[in-house]
Scaffold this active site. Structure first.
Site, PDB file in Angstrom:
ATOM      1  N   ASN A 198       0.781  -1.062   0.193  1.00 35.12           N
ATOM      2  CA  ASN A 198       0.090   0.122   0.107  1.00 35.12           C
ATOM      3  C   ASN A 198       0.728   1.288   0.015  1.00 35.12           C
ATOM      4  O   ASN A 198       2.029   1.296   0.396  1.00 35.12           O
ATOM      5  CB  ASN A 198      -0.965  -0.036   1.425  1.00 35.12           C
ATOM      6  CG  ASN A 198      -2.231   1.171   1.134  1.00 35.12           C
ATOM      7  OD1 ASN A 198      -1.770   2.294   1.447  1.00 35.12           O
ATOM      8  ND2 ASN A 198      -3.220   0.762   0.439  1.00 35.12           N
ATOM      9  N   HIS A 418     -13.516  17.224  -6.009  1.00 31.63           N
ATOM     10  CA  HIS A 418     -12.607  16.147  -5.268  1.00 31.63           C
ATOM     11  C   HIS A 418     -11.455  16.692  -4.674  1.00 31.63           C
ATOM     12  O   HIS A 418     -10.766  17.912  -5.364  1.00 31.63           O
ATOM     13  CB  HIS A 418     -12.149  15.422  -6.434  1.00 31.63           C
ATOM     14  CG  HIS A 418     -10.887  14.270  -6.071  1.00 31.63           C
ATOM     15  ND1 HIS A 418      -9.771  14.338  -6.620  1.00 31.63           N
ATOM     16  CD2 HIS A 418     -10.988  13.314  -5.131  1.00 31.63           C
ATOM     17  CE1 HIS A 418      -9.111  13.204  -6.072  1.00 31.63           C
ATOM     18  NE2 HIS A 418      -9.872  12.564  -5.302  1.00 31.63           N
ATOM     19  N   HIS A 419     -11.034  16.350  -3.278  1.00 33.24           N
ATOM     20  CA  HIS A 419     -10.052  17.131  -2.677  1.00 33.24           C
ATOM     21  C   HIS A 419      -9.047  15.833  -2.292  1.00 33.24           C
ATOM     22  O   HIS A 419      -9.091  15.466  -1.267  1.00 33.24           O
ATOM     23  CB  HIS A 419     -10.560  17.812  -1.562  1.00 33.24           C
ATOM     24  CG  HIS A 419     -11.243  18.859  -1.423  1.00 33.24           C
ATOM     25  ND1 HIS A 419     -12.051  19.640  -0.551  1.00 33.24           N
ATOM     26  CD2 HIS A 419     -11.536  19.688  -2.735  1.00 33.24           C
ATOM     27  CE1 HIS A 419     -12.666  20.616  -0.781  1.00 33.24           C
ATOM     28  NE2 HIS A 419     -12.273  20.639  -2.246  1.00 33.24           N
ATOM     29  N   HIS A 488     -11.867   9.284   1.733  1.00 29.81           N
ATOM     30  CA  HIS A 488     -11.154   8.172   1.279  1.00 29.81           C
ATOM     31  C   HIS A 488      -9.869   7.936   2.062  1.00 29.81           C
ATOM     32  O   HIS A 488      -9.443   8.849   2.212  1.00 29.81           O
ATOM     33  CB  HIS A 488     -11.052   7.965  -0.195  1.00 29.81           C
ATOM     34  CG  HIS A 488     -12.125   7.647  -0.964  1.00 29.81           C
ATOM     35  ND1 HIS A 488     -12.086   6.565  -1.810  1.00 29.81           N
ATOM     36  CD2 HIS A 488     -13.491   7.916  -0.806  1.00 29.81           C
ATOM     37  CE1 HIS A 488     -13.387   6.412  -2.464  1.00 29.81           C
ATOM     38  NE2 HIS A 488     -14.422   7.061  -1.864  1.00 29.81           N
ATOM     39  N   GLU A 507     -14.234   5.452   2.309  1.00 25.36           N
ATOM     40  CA  GLU A 507     -13.753   4.291   1.622  1.00 25.36           C
ATOM     41  C   GLU A 507     -13.402   3.338   2.881  1.00 25.36           C
ATOM     42  O   GLU A 507     -14.040   2.433   3.264  1.00 25.36           O
ATOM     43  CB  GLU A 507     -12.622   4.688   0.716  1.00 25.36           C
ATOM     44  CG  GLU A 507     -12.095   3.627   0.027  1.00 25.36           C
ATOM     45  CD  GLU A 507     -10.791   4.019  -0.710  1.00 25.36           C
ATOM     46  OE1 GLU A 507     -10.693   3.533  -2.034  1.00 25.36           O
ATOM     47  OE2 GLU A 507      -9.939   4.695  -0.171  1.00 25.36           O
ATOM     48  N   GLU A 513     -11.122   0.059  -6.686  1.00 22.13           N
ATOM     49  CA  GLU A 513      -9.972   0.432  -7.382  1.00 22.13           C
ATOM     50  C   GLU A 513      -8.850  -0.690  -7.558  1.00 22.13           C
ATOM     51  O   GLU A 513      -8.270  -0.965  -8.580  1.00 22.13           O
ATOM     52  CB  GLU A 513      -9.339   1.778  -6.866  1.00 22.13           C
ATOM     53  CG  GLU A 513      -9.049   1.595  -5.346  1.00 22.13           C
ATOM     54  CD  GLU A 513      -8.477   2.750  -4.578  1.00 22.13           C
ATOM     55  OE1 GLU A 513      -8.508   3.772  -5.325  1.00 22.13           O
ATOM     56  OE2 GLU A 513      -8.192   2.691  -3.544  1.00 22.13           O
TER      57      GLU A 513
END
Lengths: 708, 708
Positions: A198, A418-419, A488, A507, A513
């Site tokens: 990750n 979207h940030h 998220h 999320e 994804e």
């Protein structure tokens, strides 16, 4: 029978009598609790308490510093000061959710403890519901405990054996793992393999796991451990003593290694144990929401569920990019002149492309369009530990913010903001007001925020008290601006959407994804309702119709491990007030009959009935749309074929319904034949039954409408 | 002659030829510089360079990670790529300051270095003025160095011997120490005694010292080492190799131990070396300002020097308190109801008391009134590591914000805001907009901000890059709101007031408050012009007339180690556009004739002439008020008596001036007779001289006005 907790045990029963909680204090003055269900022990006598940090002059106020040892113990030396019993029964209406009303019904026991050597008080509050337990520590206002530092919370969950666990590795920075299903005793040897890569990750123990943790005993009891109302505290992990099958709490530390800086009066989050011998009761439980405070948003009329499409999957698959140019190795926001660079031509968030999505949304009745990569800074946003990484207000030259706003408005479509913060927390907070003001100006009702990569301030963790306070700050400030938030990579939800219903999504788990990053396990989506979703809805972004990612990007060989019918079912099984149709819109054009289900499915529910459930194997749920007579049913299976067998007895008796059943074709398979689906129409009544096979990685979806 | 730097040395001379800088690269490819003054070596060949941190994937971007060793070296392996010489001569006008115009006159050498093994470039820029040197590192935009982490800057200052130093111990969190005067070789043994208690302190080395560091060689050369334009970088300390008398830079680390996260193109702050054989040239130097960028505030008309009184000394002495009640061990801002608590009756910031100060300010021509303790939260503000400690907008019940605003306005007096942050940085930033908006609403033109105690985020240091960026953020945002800033406990100034002239003051040294905390050394104020003031003006808060603190608070036995005349002189010797008359106003009523000087003295200057100077012994300066024909002279002495002997040849020839001379009485002494002063009037001309004795801890002040 319970193991005896000694002479001075206190007992609490659930309203239905199925649960018995026993509380006692052992010979060292340590508090203990135990829980049984239908006469069977679930939690054996387990310690409670907290260990404080001492030593630093700034960590304690003057009164505390005067104390000698055991100044750091809030775990022993206690005697019982008082016990109060009470009952509570109330039904409330969430702004959105799986049911129109929620009954909050419990018996409560408030145990006041006194630590004589320090003259300190600690309260333990237990709430026993018909489906499980919630308890927390409370720190009353008192002279000798006003400011204190938590070294660790010492809550134990002593299990009765080597249960099956549905787990992901404990990690301070990511929850985006596939679930492993194993015995508790196997966690240690399986954990390294479970830790897939990750972009930010920090594990802490070979037997550390995350909550909500689903367990199943050998005799068929389902136990779920999580927390509720995580506010001003580090997120709780669990660490297993795998000799004795005892979990203990492991609070995410701050950068300085402490677990929290607290002030009395205050309370910890609730620790929850949901238990049933019927797996369906676990996802149906409302304990997590009920343990949160009622809504603080007096007029929630601006909070509305949304179905959306977006310029997103094309970047995830690598078909296009968030960035605008390859010319800039190091952007300086406010200084770099984007009009002088050469565009690389692979930018996704162009005005033209966005308008295409707006047109599609308008044509097919979607509420919103999300666009990622619209604002400057994506050229060097990740991996550089960059502080001033985005300003959240300046569009790329090829994204006409004003024009897109007008165009979307003319089509009756809302834009979704979207940030991406790149986990540069201070930078985001500094720009938050202006960013939200921009959203108000252009009537963006919701923001998807992202926290990819290592946190800045450097050394901090995604789920520490310090950073959790940030998510909460961003959420509360959003409410001031009447903005809905879908965060998220933020900390996993713990039912806070009851108190702040503008938290319409998170999320906080492995989402769709990963199907473009190598794929997820086929049964992943049948684990999530028992784990991640216990805390709140997930912006899972389902609806992928094209499973071969190389068709979008020849260099990406990833495969979506799901059938097309499975993707439809997710809109029902993974309930959320915010649902994306995540695929490229051109892929929907190829399957208009299947796409119809996504267009039809509701986002908000009158009631939800879990028909079949076994974690990681299958879940089948029927939901009635709010203020409607339509029903929707969803089923997802696991790694092997599953034959669903359901009754439609939830339907109104005497009515006939047209059922449109979207199912896997017989020869479908997530791996090599995922797009094989069948659609059939049937007339059903409350007396009807359905037997329906879902293939590996498959599922089915049904829409039900009364026939006039 | 300089020690030779080898075959490939590059040479730069100052415009007047007094300074010669030599630059070279040694056999290992390390850059070296050396500096001489009038043919005498000042800095022997000294290494330059930086060491980078490697290893973490987030610390370097992809290009850098590909490099093998020596990826962390920006200190060797260099060859000379190019050398460019240039000259600069410009005169500019500061918004306020010691002189109306400042000449910025230097010769420059830009040395471009190439590290072949890494394909990296580094630029060294040297500016040689007639009074010293400035140099910095610059990181051009380049492929192999875009984002990088500083492990340490390796700048050396190799001195020629065991000089006398005027120093305070190196510390990441406080500068509030008395100066020690010793040989360099004595620092190690004296440093523990020099580290007096502070509310937040972190020392790092037994030979660590802070800048501006004043040095004096055995043959009478004065050397001052400091930095200019400290932006986006950790503050530089110096660590001494006391065998070889070599100082090396020691950058204040962030919480994670690194010294800075940088992005190319960028530059370090300037490192400055001011040198003269006449001590008076050190405080007169403008190198620090000249090395900063021109003002970014296009219209500075709202920036105005201020003379003020305030509700402050009474809390410092313990006569009254910042807090309102003793009822609250743990305040919760926004929840705690102050109207339900019992006031302790010792609150200083009451409406009534403030109005008394407003009346006094109006009567005596002061511009402003500072009030500390006006806002809720002071009951538990310190020592609790409390995050949400103040909201900066909510007054105590007995402070009528609106009424005070109207009252002050009716009297022509401005209120000065106070923002104590308790070093809870995130909390301050979250409230900054609303706090500044409140100031705008009530027309507060300036804010005194405070950073007492350990920094939150915990583990951070007061002078690290991360926190320095905060001070800069607060300053730039203040400029947006047309607010002037006077930051206490913030990082020491480095001439940034040229670029942001709304930075009208800083504390950043041991101020007058310590006279109520046990006292400061009598000669402290005669060291400050050579050390702390090199970077910018100090809000020293002079003007204490009552030296026996027990008269204000019987429990406080502290004594102000200064004479009353000394306190008057400070308004001239410690030049600042912001000057407080810090004593209780009732103490001024007892000495109206002496108080007249404080009323008369100017705040902003046409010119300044340093007449006599020896660090720690005496300083005498004459300053002509801006846009006026009045002059003011100030002298402070040291620990022993000093006879000042000055000429008035700075006055206009042919004019007669009335001089009012405020001096120590013959039998005055800071310790046992501090209030013995004399005031006399004389007529002087440019041909006059004055011999005037200043007693230990004493001084004198003169106002000069042409006789009509």
């Amino acid at each position: 029978m319970l193991v005896s907790l000694g002479m001075h045990g206190q007992t609490l029963k659930s309203p239905n009598g199925n649960f018995v909680l026993e509380f006692s204090i052992n010979e060292k003055g340590s508090p203990l609790y135990a829980l049984s269900y239908k006469g069977k022990p679930v939690i054996q006598p387990s310690r409670l308490g907290l260990e404080l940090a001492g030593g630093s002059k700034t960590e304690f106020n003057a009164e505390i510093r005067k104390q000698a040892d055991p100044k750091t113990s809030l775990y022993d030396g206690f005697s019982l000061a008082s016990v109060k019993h009470s009952a509570f029964d109330e039904t409330w209406e969430p702004v959105w959710g799986e049911t129109k009303t929620i009954r909050n019904h419990y018996n409560e026991m408030e145990v006041s403890l006194r630590q004589n050597s320090t003259e300190r008080s600690l309260t333990l509050r237990f709430r026993l519901f018909d489906d499980g337990l919630g308890f927390r520590y409370e720190f009353p206002a008192q002279k000798n405990l006003s400011y204190f530092v938590l070294r660790e919370e010492l809550t134990e969950f002593a299990l009765t054996g080597d249960h099956t666990a549905y787990w992901i590795p404990g990690d301070y920075d990511t929850q985006e793992y596939d679930y492993t299903i194993s015995r508790l005793s196997e966690i240690r040897k399986l954990t390294e393999a479970a830790k897939t890569d990750n972009l930010s990750q920090t594990s802490f123990s070979p037997t550390g796991v995350q909550t909500a943790l689903q367990l199943k005993t050998q005799d068929g009891l389902y136990i779920n451990i999580h927390e509720a109302a995580l506010l001003n505290y580090g997120c709780m992990h669990l660490e297993l003593d795998d000799k004795n099958f005892v979990f203990r709490s492991w609070i995410t530390p701050d950068a300085n290694g402490t677990r929290g800086h607290l002030q009395a009066p205050s309370a910890t989050p609730w620790r929850t144990v949901i238990v049933s011998d019927d797996a369906r009761d676990i996802p149906a439980s409302h304990i997590t929401l009920n343990l949160n405070e009622p809504s603080k948003i007096k007029d929630p009329s601006w909070i509305k569920p949304m179905k959306y499409v977006g310029v997103w999957w094309e970047m995830i698959t690598g078909k296009s990019e968030w960035s605008y140019t390859y010319d800039l190795p190091a952007v300086q926001i406010g200084k770099t002149d984007y009009t002088r660079v050469k565009p690389h031509g692979r930018h996704g968030a162009t005005t033209e492309n966005v308008k295409r999505y707006i047109d599609f949304a308008a044509r097919h009745g979607f509420d919103g369009v999300l666009v990622e990569g619209w604002n400057i800074g994506w050229e060097d946003w990740f991996g550089n530990s960059k502080d001033f990484v985005f300003d959240f207000v300046t569009p790329y030259p090829d994204f006409d913010l004003e024009g897109i706003y007008r165009y979307a408005k003319s089509k009756g479509v809302k834009m979704i903001m979207h940030h991406e913060t790149s986990s540069s927390i201070r930078n985001y907070e500094r720009h938050l007001d202006k960013a939200y003001q921009l959203m108000n100006k252009y009537e963006y009702p919701a923001v998807k925020s992202g926290y990819v990569g290592d946190i800045i301030p450097r050394g901090e963790n995604h789920y520490s008290q310090w950073i959790n306070n940030h998510y909460q700050y961003a959420l509360e400030k959003a409410a001031e601006y009447k903005i809905m938030v879908n965060a998220h990579e933020a900390v996993r939800p713990t039912g806070l959407s009851r108190t702040y219903p503008n938290l319409i999504g998170n999320e906080s788990a492995r989402g769709t994804e990963y199907q473009a990053f190598g794929g997820s396990k086929p049964n992943h989506v049948s684990v999530l309702p028992f784990t991640r979703l216990i805390g709140g809805p997930m912006d899972y972004t389902p609806g992928i119709f094209e499973m071969d990612i190389s068709k979008m990007n020849p260099n990406n060989k990833s495969h979506v491990n799901a059938t097309l019918a499975n993707q439809l079912a997710l809109y029902v099984t993974l309930s959320s007030p915010l649902q994306m149709a995540a695929d490229l819109i051109e892929n929907y054009g190829r399957f208009p009959d299947a796409f119809q289900f996504i267009k039809d499915v509701a986002l908000d529910w009158e009631k939800s009935i879990y028909l079949e459930a076994e974690p990681g194997e299958y879940i089948t749920v029927a939901r009635k749309a709010k203020n409607s007579d339509q029903w929707f049913v969803g089923n997802t299976g696991g790694n092997t074929p599953f034959t669903s067998d359901i009754s439609f007895d939830f339907l109104d008796a005497g009515k006939r319904y047209e059922a449109i059943i979207y199912s896997d074709a017989k020869d479908a398979h997530y791996k090599d034949n995922p797009q094989a689906y069948e659609i059939r129409k049937e007339i059903v009544t409350s007396g009807s039954r359905l037997k329906q096979v879902s293939v590996p990685g498959g599922g089915y979806a049904i829409s039900l409408k009364p026939v006039k």
